[in-house]
Design a protein around this motif. Structure first.
Motif, PDB file in Angstrom:
ATOM      1  N   TYR A 146       0.816  -1.217   0.000  1.00 55.94           N
ATOM      2  CA  TYR A 146       0.000   0.000   0.000  1.00 55.94           C
ATOM      3  C   TYR A 146       0.853   1.271   0.000  1.00 55.94           C
ATOM      4  CZ  TYR A 146      -3.858  -3.131   1.070  1.00 55.94           C
ATOM      5  OH  TYR A 146      -4.795  -4.126   1.016  1.00 55.94           O
ATOM      6  N   LEU A 147       2.116   1.160  -0.409  1.00 49.64           N
ATOM      7  CA  LEU A 147       3.003   2.324  -0.377  1.00 49.64           C
ATOM      8  C   LEU A 147       2.519   3.445  -1.297  1.00 49.64           C
ATOM      9  CD1 LEU A 147       5.602   3.686   0.572  1.00 49.64           C
ATOM     10  CD2 LEU A 147       6.803   2.546  -1.313  1.00 49.64           C
ATOM     11  N   ASN A 148       2.196   3.099  -2.542  1.00 55.92           N
ATOM     12  CA  ASN A 148       1.796   4.144  -3.486  1.00 55.92           C
ATOM     13  C   ASN A 148       0.482   4.818  -3.119  1.00 55.92           C
ATOM     14  OD1 ASN A 148       3.770   4.537  -5.742  1.00 55.92           O
ATOM     15  ND2 ASN A 148       3.592   2.325  -5.848  1.00 55.92           N
ATOM     16  N   PRO A 149      -0.554   4.082  -2.652  1.00 56.14           N
ATOM     17  CA  PRO A 149      -1.746   4.793  -2.161  1.00 56.14           C
ATOM     18  C   PRO A 149      -1.443   5.723  -0.985  1.00 56.14           C
ATOM     19  CG  PRO A 149      -2.271   2.500  -2.587  1.00 56.14           C
ATOM     20  CD  PRO A 149      -0.794   2.628  -2.738  1.00 56.14           C
ATOM     21  N   ILE A 150      -0.543   5.290  -0.096  1.00 56.86           N
ATOM     22  CA  ILE A 150      -0.178   6.140   1.045  1.00 56.86           C
ATOM     23  C   ILE A 150       0.544   7.394   0.562  1.00 56.86           C
ATOM     24  CG2 ILE A 150       1.240   6.274   3.124  1.00 56.86           C
ATOM     25  CD1 ILE A 150       0.696   3.277   3.535  1.00 56.86           C
ATOM     26  N   ILE A 151       1.498   7.208  -0.365  1.00 58.70           N
ATOM     27  CA  ILE A 151       2.229   8.355  -0.905  1.00 58.70           C
ATOM     28  C   ILE A 151       1.294   9.277  -1.672  1.00 58.70           C
ATOM     29  CG2 ILE A 151       4.006   9.031  -2.581  1.00 58.70           C
ATOM     30  CD1 ILE A 151       5.625   6.650  -1.728  1.00 58.70           C
ATOM     31  N   GLY A 152       0.342   8.682  -2.419  1.00 57.37           N
ATOM     32  CA  GLY A 152      -0.635   9.500  -3.139  1.00 57.37           C
ATOM     33  C   GLY A 152      -1.442  10.373  -2.206  1.00 57.37           C
ATOM     34  N   LEU A 153      -1.831   9.810  -1.050  1.00 57.74           N
ATOM     35  CA  LEU A 153      -2.574  10.589  -0.067  1.00 57.74           C
ATOM     36  C   LEU A 153      -1.719  11.713   0.504  1.00 57.74           C
ATOM     37  CD1 LEU A 153      -5.128  10.961   1.655  1.00 57.74           C
ATOM     38  CD2 LEU A 153      -4.181   9.283   3.273  1.00 57.74           C
ATOM     39  N   ILE A 154      -0.441  11.404   0.789  1.00 57.88           N
ATOM     40  CA  ILE A 154       0.464  12.433   1.305  1.00 57.88           C
ATOM     41  C   ILE A 154       0.655  13.541   0.278  1.00 57.88           C
ATOM     42  CG2 ILE A 154       2.840  12.871   2.053  1.00 57.88           C
ATOM     43  CD1 ILE A 154       2.893  10.049   3.204  1.00 57.88           C
ATOM     44  N   GLU A 155       0.808  13.163  -1.013  1.00 63.16           N
ATOM     45  CA  GLU A 155       0.981  14.165  -2.072  1.00 63.16           C
ATOM     46  C   GLU A 155      -0.243  15.053  -2.185  1.00 63.16           C
ATOM     47  OE1 GLU A 155       4.026  11.847  -5.151  1.00 63.16           O
ATOM     48  OE2 GLU A 155       1.850  11.787  -5.487  1.00 63.16           O
ATOM     49  N   GLN A 156      -1.442  14.480  -2.011  1.00 65.11           N
ATOM     50  CA  GLN A 156      -2.665  15.294  -2.050  1.00 65.11           C
ATOM     51  C   GLN A 156      -2.718  16.270  -0.887  1.00 65.11           C
ATOM     52  OE1 GLN A 156      -6.063  12.704  -2.254  1.00 65.11           O
ATOM     53  NE2 GLN A 156      -5.645  12.044  -4.358  1.00 65.11           N
ATOM     54  N   LEU A 157      -2.289  15.804   0.284  1.00 66.01           N
ATOM     55  CA  LEU A 157      -2.327  16.685   1.455  1.00 66.01           C
ATOM     56  C   LEU A 157      -1.308  17.810   1.324  1.00 66.01           C
ATOM     57  CD1 LEU A 157      -2.684  14.007   4.308  1.00 66.01           C
ATOM     58  CD2 LEU A 157      -4.461  15.520   3.393  1.00 66.01           C
ATOM     59  N   LEU A 158      -0.116  17.479   0.769  1.00 67.63           N
ATOM     60  CA  LEU A 158       0.935  18.485   0.639  1.00 67.63           C
ATOM     61  C   LEU A 158       0.813  19.297  -0.643  1.00 67.63           C
ATOM     62  CD1 LEU A 158       4.044  16.419   1.857  1.00 67.63           C
ATOM     63  CD2 LEU A 158       2.623  18.012   3.172  1.00 67.63           C
ATOM     64  N   GLY A 159       0.026  18.808  -1.594  1.00 73.78           N
ATOM     65  CA  GLY A 159      -0.135  19.523  -2.855  1.00 73.78           C
ATOM     66  C   GLY A 159       1.107  19.516  -3.711  1.00 73.78           C
ATOM     67  N   THR A 160       1.918  18.461  -3.619  1.00 76.14           N
ATOM     68  CA  THR A 160       3.151  18.366  -4.406  1.00 76.14           C
ATOM     69  C   THR A 160       3.339  16.943  -4.873  1.00 76.14           C
ATOM     70  OG1 THR A 160       5.535  18.819  -4.406  1.00 76.14           O
ATOM     71  CG2 THR A 160       4.586  17.867  -2.403  1.00 76.14           C
ATOM     72  N   SER A 161       4.296  16.746  -5.790  1.00 74.91           N
ATOM     73  CA  SER A 161       4.582  15.426  -6.333  1.00 74.91           C
ATOM     74  C   SER A 161       6.021  15.060  -6.017  1.00 74.91           C
ATOM     75  CB  SER A 161       4.352  15.410  -7.848  1.00 74.91           C
ATOM     76  OG  SER A 161       4.677  14.145  -8.383  1.00 74.91           O
ATOM     77  N   LEU A 162       6.212  13.844  -5.483  1.00 71.06           N
ATOM     78  CA  LEU A 162       7.555  13.405  -5.134  1.00 71.06           C
ATOM     79  C   LEU A 162       8.398  13.137  -6.373  1.00 71.06           C
ATOM     80  CD1 LEU A 162       6.827  10.982  -2.151  1.00 71.06           C
ATOM     81  CD2 LEU A 162       7.590  13.349  -2.067  1.00 71.06           C
ATOM     82  N   LEU A 163       7.795  12.542  -7.390  1.00 72.45           N
ATOM     83  CA  LEU A 163       8.494  12.257  -8.647  1.00 72.45           C
ATOM     84  C   LEU A 163       7.730  12.923  -9.781  1.00 72.45           C
ATOM     85  CD1 LEU A 163       9.433   8.466  -8.292  1.00 72.45           C
ATOM     86  CD2 LEU A 163      10.919  10.430  -8.017  1.00 72.45           C
ATOM     87  N   SER A 164       8.349  13.891 -10.410  1.00 72.97           N
ATOM     88  CA  SER A 164       7.708  14.592 -11.519  1.00 72.97           C
ATOM     89  C   SER A 164       8.013  13.882 -12.826  1.00 72.97           C
ATOM     90  CB  SER A 164       8.206  16.039 -11.586  1.00 72.97           C
ATOM     91  OG  SER A 164       7.682  16.688 -12.738  1.00 72.97           O
ATOM     92  N   ALA A 165       6.977  13.625 -13.621  1.00 77.92           N
ATOM     93  CA  ALA A 165       7.161  12.972 -14.915  1.00 77.92           C
ATOM     94  C   ALA A 165       7.954  13.838 -15.878  1.00 77.92           C
ATOM     95  CB  ALA A 165       5.800  12.627 -15.522  1.00 77.92           C
ATOM     96  N   ASP A 166       8.036  15.139 -15.609  1.00 78.31           N
ATOM     97  CA  ASP A 166       8.814  16.024 -16.474  1.00 78.31           C
ATOM     98  C   ASP A 166      10.315  15.847 -16.265  1.00 78.31           C
ATOM     99  OD1 ASP A 166       6.457  17.078 -17.429  1.00 78.31           O
ATOM    100  OD2 ASP A 166       6.415  18.709 -15.963  1.00 78.31           O
ATOM    101  N   VAL A 167      10.694  15.302 -15.105  1.00 80.06           N
ATOM    102  CA  VAL A 167      12.111  15.140 -14.781  1.00 80.06           C
ATOM    103  C   VAL A 167      12.530  13.679 -14.859  1.00 80.06           C
ATOM    104  CG1 VAL A 167      13.887  15.521 -13.025  1.00 80.06           C
ATOM    105  CG2 VAL A 167      12.015  17.170 -13.302  1.00 80.06           C
ATOM    106  N   TYR A 168      11.694  12.784 -14.293  1.00 79.71           N
ATOM    107  CA  TYR A 168      12.031  11.373 -14.252  1.00 79.71           C
ATOM    108  C   TYR A 168      11.205  10.606 -15.279  1.00 79.71           C
ATOM    109  CZ  TYR A 168      13.776  13.018  -9.761  1.00 79.71           C
ATOM    110  OH  TYR A 168      14.418  13.719  -8.784  1.00 79.71           O
TER     111      TYR A 168
END
Length: 410
Positions: free
Chosen positions: A340-362
């Motif tokens: 469940y790592l990615n759902p957890i990270i997705g929730l954190i990204e929604q709360l913080l309003g940012t993306s850990l890995l940007s498709a424009d860079v990686y």
């Protein structure tokens, strides 16, 4: 089934220590430390496995495993060389290409592009680039048509169906005005990362016209059966050609990614040993305090004829059971955390309003995870083994208690 006396005593001592708050706290902290350490290690190892698989299946599915480029450009008789290379057992496929540096112009915007002329029948045998075309091409690229990297298209404001101009400088280095050609963008190459911002594709025939070549190419792309031996295979294959060539492979450009993953994996194993070792120190403290608290009971057992080896096994059992609880809970929670790592990270990204890995860079926009059985078994075995080893000194101390001194009041 009759349990060994040492196991029965270990269970009774573990139950009795619950009455001592300090011993119980240290015991719980050691078990929790082992569990948390295993969870963290499984998460990191699974992420490393995921990035390695993404590198192998995605990035290395688009870039060539190896390239053989003629030093005396262009390469003539490439069809014969291509058949000669494919006949080698370690080479799965070979495809011709023409590489051009150009500038793509759209209105007042101008960007550099690495233009590649490809054979659309042979290219799918060495690359999965067609999987990332939007929309997919039903017909081969014609003259005046091209595929443009999605990142490059976004920077220029280009959409499918638009026309762009390509400026290509003379290859001989003459300071002449670059020639300009008009191209229709019929598809976008959307892979992710920096590749999108520099790539462009045209047909091999179109590339030959732009490079002013007739039935010749710059080199051949290779797909090999072992990507981690691509360098050796490419050099061996090139040595069999009757021309001078320049050989390169994926490790020259993207090899640092794989090396970084392996380096981090090694660091993780070192950190794993340190985390588990710190947690096991608490097991030592717990058993030392238990031995101190149970000196009278141990003396009575020895007086009644209990062997010293039984006392040793009793405390080894006690530490092994505590370690097993920590290992089992850590493995169970660690596996759930990986799943469940990615759902957890997705929730954190929604709360913080940012993306850990940007498709424009990686080249990926999420953290890939691959949970391997051997990693789980290795981590669990090492953790439990260290927990058992940590019991040896307290168990030995317990077996050395002198009954006469303890029971005699001296």
């Amino acid at each position: 089934m009759i349990k060994p006396l040492s196991l029965q005593l270990a269970v009774r001592f573990m139950a009795a220590r619950q009455r001592s708050k300090m011993v119980s706290f240290i015991s719980a902290s050691s078990t929790l430390g082992i569990a948390v350490g295993i969870i963290a290690i499984l998460l990191v190892l699974s992420a490393m496995n995921g990035f390695e698989r993404a590198l192998q299946e995605k990035l290395l599915g688009v870039i060539p495993d190896a390239e053989i480029v003629s030093l005396e450009r262009p390469m003539s008789n490439w069809q014969g060389f291509q058949q000669q290379l494919v006949a080698l057992p370690e080479v799965e496929a070979a495809a011709p290409f023409i590489q051009l540096s150009a500038m793509v112009v759209r209105g007042a915007e101008l960007r550099a592009v690495q233009l590649r002329g490809i054979d659309e029948q042979l290219q799918p045998t060495v690359s999965d680039y067609q999987q990332y075309l939007e929309p997919s091409l039903k017909e081969p690229l014609g003259l005046g048509q091209m595929v443009l990297g999605a990142g490059l298209a976004d920077e220029l404001g280009v959409e499918v169906g638009d026309t762009v101009r390509l400026m290509i400088a003379p290859e001989n280095g003459d300071f002449k005005t670059p020639k300009t050609y008009s191209f229709e963008v019929v598809s976008l190459f959307r892979f992710g990362g920096q590749i999108d911002s520099i790539s462009g594709f045209v047909s091999l025939q179109q590339g030959q016209l732009l490079a002013k070549q007739t039935d010749t190419v710059d080199g051949l792309e290779l797909k090999v059966n072992d990507i981690f031996a691509a360098s050796r295979i490419a050099y061996t294959a090139a040595a069999k050609l009757p021309i001078y060539v320049y050989v390169t492979d994926w490790t020259r450009v993207h090899g640092h990614v794989y090396k970084d993953i392996q380096m981090v994996r090694g660091v993780v194993y070192m950190v794993m040993a340190l985390i588990i070792a710190v947690a096991c120190f608490n097991i030592v403290s717990t058993l030392v305090m238990t031995v101190q608290d149970k000196r009278g009971e141990i003396a009575i057992l020895l007086t009644m004829g209990t062997k010293s080896s039984t006392i040793i096994r009793t405390f080894i059992w006690q530490g092994a059971l505590s370690g097993f609880i920590g290992v089992a809970s850590g493995v169970a929670l660690g596996c759930l955390a990986v799943i469940y790592l990615n759902p957890i990270i997705g929730l954190i990204e929604q709360l913080l309003g940012t993306s850990l890995l940007s498709a424009d860079v990686y080249f990926i926009d999420h953290i890939p995870t691959v949970l391997q059985r051997q990693d789980v078994l290795l981590v669990a075995t090492i953790a439990w083994g260290m927990a058992i080893v940590s019991t040896i000194y307290p168990a030995w101390r317990a077996s050395k208690i002198k009954p006469a001194r303890e029971l005699g009041g001296h």
